[in-house]
Design a protein around this motif. Structure first.
Motif, PDB file in Angstrom:
ATOM      1  N   MET A  90       0.842  -1.192   0.000  1.00 61.91           N
ATOM      2  CA  MET A  90       0.000   0.000   0.000  1.00 61.91           C
ATOM      3  C   MET A  90       0.880   1.245   0.000  1.00 61.91           C
ATOM      4  SD  MET A  90      -2.650   1.052   3.069  1.00 61.91           S
ATOM      5  CE  MET A  90      -1.304   1.295   4.249  1.00 61.91           C
ATOM      6  N   ILE A  91       0.601   2.176  -0.906  1.00 63.18           N
ATOM      7  CA  ILE A  91       1.402   3.400  -0.991  1.00 63.18           C
ATOM      8  C   ILE A  91       0.977   4.429   0.056  1.00 63.18           C
ATOM      9  CG2 ILE A  91      -0.062   4.625  -2.665  1.00 63.18           C
ATOM     10  CD1 ILE A  91       3.763   4.495  -2.872  1.00 63.18           C
ATOM     11  N   ALA A  92      -0.325   4.384   0.446  1.00 61.61           N
ATOM     12  CA  ALA A  92      -0.857   5.381   1.372  1.00 61.61           C
ATOM     13  C   ALA A  92      -2.217   4.937   1.894  1.00 61.61           C
ATOM     14  CB  ALA A  92      -0.995   6.741   0.678  1.00 61.61           C
ATOM     15  N   ILE A  93      -2.704   5.639   2.910  1.00 60.00           N
ATOM     16  CA  ILE A  93      -4.094   5.528   3.346  1.00 60.00           C
ATOM     17  C   ILE A  93      -4.883   6.578   2.578  1.00 60.00           C
ATOM     18  CG2 ILE A  93      -5.701   5.919   5.250  1.00 60.00           C
ATOM     19  CD1 ILE A  93      -4.230   3.363   5.672  1.00 60.00           C
ATOM     20  N   GLY A  94      -5.946   6.148   1.881  1.00 60.29           N
ATOM     21  CA  GLY A  94      -6.743   7.132   1.156  1.00 60.29           C
ATOM     22  C   GLY A  94      -7.692   6.511   0.147  1.00 60.29           C
ATOM     23  N   GLU A  95      -8.675   7.116  -0.178  1.00 59.47           N
ATOM     24  CA  GLU A  95      -9.021   8.477   0.162  1.00 59.47           C
ATOM     25  C   GLU A  95      -9.930   8.471   1.393  1.00 59.47           C
ATOM     26  OE1 GLU A  95     -11.375  12.177  -2.093  1.00 59.47           O
ATOM     27  OE2 GLU A  95     -10.922  10.321  -3.145  1.00 59.47           O
ATOM     28  N   VAL A  96      -9.634   9.308   2.342  1.00 60.82           N
ATOM     29  CA  VAL A  96     -10.433   9.413   3.562  1.00 60.82           C
ATOM     30  C   VAL A  96     -10.667  10.899   3.862  1.00 60.82           C
ATOM     31  CG1 VAL A  96      -9.591   7.235   4.523  1.00 60.82           C
ATOM     32  CG2 VAL A  96      -8.347   9.341   5.011  1.00 60.82           C
ATOM     33  N   GLY A  97     -11.606  11.173   4.765  1.00 65.28           N
ATOM     34  CA  GLY A  97     -11.867  12.569   5.093  1.00 65.28           C
ATOM     35  C   GLY A  97     -13.249  12.772   5.666  1.00 65.28           C
ATOM     36  N   LEU A  98     -13.840  13.922   5.336  1.00 64.05           N
ATOM     37  CA  LEU A  98     -15.154  14.286   5.871  1.00 64.05           C
ATOM     38  C   LEU A  98     -16.120  14.634   4.737  1.00 64.05           C
ATOM     39  CD1 LEU A  98     -14.089  16.458   8.948  1.00 64.05           C
ATOM     40  CD2 LEU A  98     -14.753  14.040   8.904  1.00 64.05           C
ATOM     41  N   PRO A  99     -17.433  14.386   4.959  1.00 66.23           N
ATOM     42  CA  PRO A  99     -18.433  14.449   3.877  1.00 66.23           C
ATOM     43  C   PRO A  99     -18.989  15.848   3.630  1.00 66.23           C
ATOM     44  CG  PRO A  99     -19.480  13.671   5.879  1.00 66.23           C
ATOM     45  CD  PRO A  99     -18.019  13.877   6.204  1.00 66.23           C
ATOM     46  N   TYR A 100     -18.185  16.747   3.113  1.00 66.57           N
ATOM     47  CA  TYR A 100     -18.616  18.132   2.918  1.00 66.57           C
ATOM     48  C   TYR A 100     -19.857  18.220   2.023  1.00 66.57           C
ATOM     49  CZ  TYR A 100     -18.704  22.981   1.432  1.00 66.57           C
ATOM     50  OH  TYR A 100     -19.116  24.264   1.152  1.00 66.57           O
ATOM     51  N   TYR A 101     -19.804  17.602   0.852  1.00 72.71           N
ATOM     52  CA  TYR A 101     -20.915  17.716  -0.096  1.00 72.71           C
ATOM     53  C   TYR A 101     -22.149  16.964   0.393  1.00 72.71           C
ATOM     54  CZ  TYR A 101     -17.287  19.577  -3.130  1.00 72.71           C
ATOM     55  OH  TYR A 101     -16.279  20.345  -3.638  1.00 72.71           O
ATOM     56  N   ARG A 102     -21.932  15.842   1.016  1.00 71.90           N
ATOM     57  CA  ARG A 102     -23.044  15.066   1.563  1.00 71.90           C
ATOM     58  C   ARG A 102     -23.757  15.856   2.666  1.00 71.90           C
ATOM     59  NH1 ARG A 102     -24.506   9.888   1.034  1.00 71.90           N
ATOM     60  NH2 ARG A 102     -25.670   8.893   2.722  1.00 71.90           N
ATOM     61  N   GLN A 103     -22.990  16.557   3.485  1.00 74.42           N
ATOM     62  CA  GLN A 103     -23.583  17.343   4.559  1.00 74.42           C
ATOM     63  C   GLN A 103     -24.299  18.580   4.013  1.00 74.42           C
ATOM     64  OE1 GLN A 103     -21.065  19.262   7.645  1.00 74.42           O
ATOM     65  NE2 GLN A 103     -22.216  18.022   9.111  1.00 74.42           N
ATOM     66  N   ARG A 104     -23.815  19.124   2.915  1.00 72.92           N
ATOM     67  CA  ARG A 104     -24.511  20.249   2.286  1.00 72.92           C
ATOM     68  C   ARG A 104     -25.888  19.828   1.798  1.00 72.92           C
ATOM     69  NH1 ARG A 104     -21.389  23.589  -2.185  1.00 72.92           N
ATOM     70  NH2 ARG A 104     -23.424  24.602  -2.171  1.00 72.92           N
ATOM     71  N   GLU A 105     -25.977  18.614   1.273  1.00 74.47           N
ATOM     72  CA  GLU A 105     -27.259  18.100   0.796  1.00 74.47           C
ATOM     73  C   GLU A 105     -28.176  17.735   1.960  1.00 74.47           C
ATOM     74  OE1 GLU A 105     -26.359  14.842  -1.746  1.00 74.47           O
ATOM     75  OE2 GLU A 105     -25.438  16.078  -3.303  1.00 74.47           O
ATOM     76  N   ASN A 106     -27.588  17.343   3.072  1.00 75.26           N
ATOM     77  CA  ASN A 106     -28.347  16.943   4.246  1.00 75.26           C
ATOM     78  C   ASN A 106     -27.738  17.596   5.487  1.00 75.26           C
ATOM     79  OD1 ASN A 106     -29.873  15.727   6.230  1.00 75.26           O
ATOM     80  ND2 ASN A 106     -28.917  13.705   6.010  1.00 75.26           N
ATOM     81  N   ILE A 143     -10.943  21.041  10.914  1.00 75.11           N
ATOM     82  CA  ILE A 143     -11.239  19.878  11.766  1.00 75.11           C
ATOM     83  C   ILE A 143     -10.217  18.783  11.509  1.00 75.11           C
ATOM     84  CG2 ILE A 143     -12.938  18.090  12.327  1.00 75.11           C
ATOM     85  CD1 ILE A 143     -15.133  20.049  11.412  1.00 75.11           C
ATOM     86  N   VAL A 144      -9.941  18.552  10.237  1.00 73.86           N
ATOM     87  CA  VAL A 144      -8.976  17.521   9.863  1.00 73.86           C
ATOM     88  C   VAL A 144      -7.575  17.914  10.330  1.00 73.86           C
ATOM     89  CG1 VAL A 144      -7.906  16.316   7.923  1.00 73.86           C
ATOM     90  CG2 VAL A 144     -10.371  16.717   7.928  1.00 73.86           C
ATOM     91  N   CYS A 145      -7.238  19.182  10.202  1.00 77.46           N
ATOM     92  CA  CYS A 145      -5.938  19.644  10.693  1.00 77.46           C
ATOM     93  C   CYS A 145      -5.784  19.379  12.190  1.00 77.46           C
ATOM     94  CB  CYS A 145      -5.775  21.140  10.414  1.00 77.46           C
ATOM     95  SG  CYS A 145      -5.217  21.511   8.752  1.00 77.46           S
ATOM     96  N   ASP A 146      -6.845  19.622  12.939  1.00 78.48           N
ATOM     97  CA  ASP A 146      -6.802  19.356  14.380  1.00 78.48           C
ATOM     98  C   ASP A 146      -6.438  17.894  14.656  1.00 78.48           C
ATOM     99  OD1 ASP A 146      -7.529  21.957  14.956  1.00 78.48           O
ATOM    100  OD2 ASP A 146      -9.662  21.486  15.289  1.00 78.48           O
ATOM    101  N   LEU A 147      -7.050  16.987  13.903  1.00 76.55           N
ATOM    102  CA  LEU A 147      -6.793  15.557  14.104  1.00 76.55           C
ATOM    103  C   LEU A 147      -5.363  15.196  13.705  1.00 76.55           C
ATOM    104  CD1 LEU A 147     -10.153  14.071  12.751  1.00 76.55           C
ATOM    105  CD2 LEU A 147      -9.400  14.141  15.138  1.00 76.55           C
ATOM    106  N   LEU A 148      -4.907  15.746  12.595  1.00 72.13           N
ATOM    107  CA  LEU A 148      -3.546  15.461  12.138  1.00 72.13           C
ATOM    108  C   LEU A 148      -2.518  15.962  13.152  1.00 72.13           C
ATOM    109  CD1 LEU A 148      -3.929  16.475   8.381  1.00 72.13           C
ATOM    110  CD2 LEU A 148      -3.810  14.144   9.283  1.00 72.13           C
ATOM    111  N   GLU A 149      -2.755  17.143  13.662  1.00 72.20           N
ATOM    112  CA  GLU A 149      -1.846  17.707  14.657  1.00 72.20           C
ATOM    113  C   GLU A 149      -1.898  16.915  15.959  1.00 72.20           C
ATOM    114  OE1 GLU A 149      -3.219  21.694  14.882  1.00 72.20           O
ATOM    115  OE2 GLU A 149      -2.414  22.273  12.922  1.00 72.20           O
ATOM    116  N   LYS A 150      -3.084  16.480  16.347  1.00 71.65           N
ATOM    117  CA  LYS A 150      -3.251  15.687  17.560  1.00 71.65           C
ATOM    118  C   LYS A 150      -2.373  14.444  17.517  1.00 71.65           C
ATOM    119  CE  LYS A 150      -6.795  12.917  19.933  1.00 71.65           C
ATOM    120  NZ  LYS A 150      -8.250  12.529  19.922  1.00 71.65           N
ATOM    121  N   HIS A 151      -2.281  13.831  16.339  1.00 70.59           N
ATOM    122  CA  HIS A 151      -1.532  12.577  16.207  1.00 70.59           C
ATOM    123  C   HIS A 151      -0.170  12.775  15.540  1.00 70.59           C
ATOM    124  CE1 HIS A 151      -4.880  10.264  17.726  1.00 70.59           C
ATOM    125  NE2 HIS A 151      -5.694  10.872  16.877  1.00 70.59           N
TER     126      HIS A 151
END
Length: 259
Positions: A90-106, A143-151
């Motif tokens: 495996m070259i990397a973990i991905g694609e992962v993240g948060l559902p920006y567009y999904r949350q805009r719809e809902n 939000i994602v930056c907070d998690l990356l910095e946390k770890h």
């Protein structure tokens, strides 16, 4: 004459088989040295693993794309097992993240379960010492930056990133990279991102088979489009195109530890 390029974010498994074959067959013609193919879910990861085994220029990342319903616990467990068993391929973990567009719809969509899954994948990237490829834009990026910095994650790739200047500066200060898509040819927001981002924190991608407008309207998304992106970046940055080729190629090779 083309210089060497790397598509740092493509969904190779999503293409029709004939189109996928054409892309791979044309890599040498268009000086496409490597592809980083990211996964949507467990089934996607299995296909990408197979593609990487069949072609040394294809590199697979394993993850769960956030713009879809939450995975069942059984699927998530199976995906984590795949990562555990094949992390050396495996070259990397991905694609992962948060559902920006999904949350805009809902707007009532609960973000916390997605944050929990993302944090799990961040820990997986740390456990196996792999880069992480992120779908994190606008108000989700901090939000994602907070998690990356946390770890204390050092290698984070924000693909097709969009966000305010303050967050962009935070990404750069943390040593993270962003990747630019072919819509840099016509999208003012992406052009501004290029202005705001130092060239040594930049990669290039197609996010294919996602389709583009402008000169690429009604055309299959192909990694060769990156050559047009480089020309536009050189124009925006007022730098020699050869320097853009060399720096972004070097960025991507070093980030993903490519031979």
């Amino acid at each position: 004459m083309y210089n060497s390029i790397i598509d740092s974010h493509i969904h190779l498994d999503v293409y029709k088989k004939v189109d996928r074959k054409n892309i791979i067959d044309e890599m040498e013609k268009y000086h496409i040295e490597q592809l980083i193919t990211v996964s949507m879910n467990l089934a996607s990861a299995i296909i990408n693993l197979s593609l990487s085994r069949n072609n040394p220029r294809v590199n697979a990342a394993f993850g769960f794309h956030p713009e879809q319903p939450l995975p069942r616990e059984q699927e998530l467990d199976a995906l984590c097992l795949l990562i555990k068993e094949y992390h050396h391929e495996m070259i990397a973990i991905g694609e992962v993240g948060l559902p920006y567009y999904r949350q805009r719809e809902n707007p009532k969509l609960e973000l916390e379960p997605y944050i929990e899954i993302l944090e799990h994948f961040i820990l997986e990237s740390k456990r196996y010492d792999k880069p992480i490829v992120l779908h994190a834009i606008y108000e989700h990026a901090p939000i994602v930056c907070d998690l990356l910095e946390k770890h204390t994650i050092e290698k984070a790739h924000f693909h097709w990133y969009k966000g305010d200047k303050r967050t962009t500066e935070r990404l750069i200060q943390n040593g993270y990279d962003v990747s630019i898509t072919p819509d840099v040819l016509y999208d003012k927001e992406i052009q501004q991102l290029v202005k705001d981002t130092p060239i040594d924190h930049m990669m290039l991608e197609t996010d294919g088979p996602w389709k583009y407008k402008g000169a690429f309207l009604d055309k299959m998304t192909h990694p060769k489009m990156i050559h047009w992106s480089i020309a536009k970046i050189a124009e925006i940055k007022n730098l020699h195109i050869e320097d853009i080729y060399a720096q972004i190629y070097r960025n991507t090779k070093e980030f993903y530890c490519l031979d």
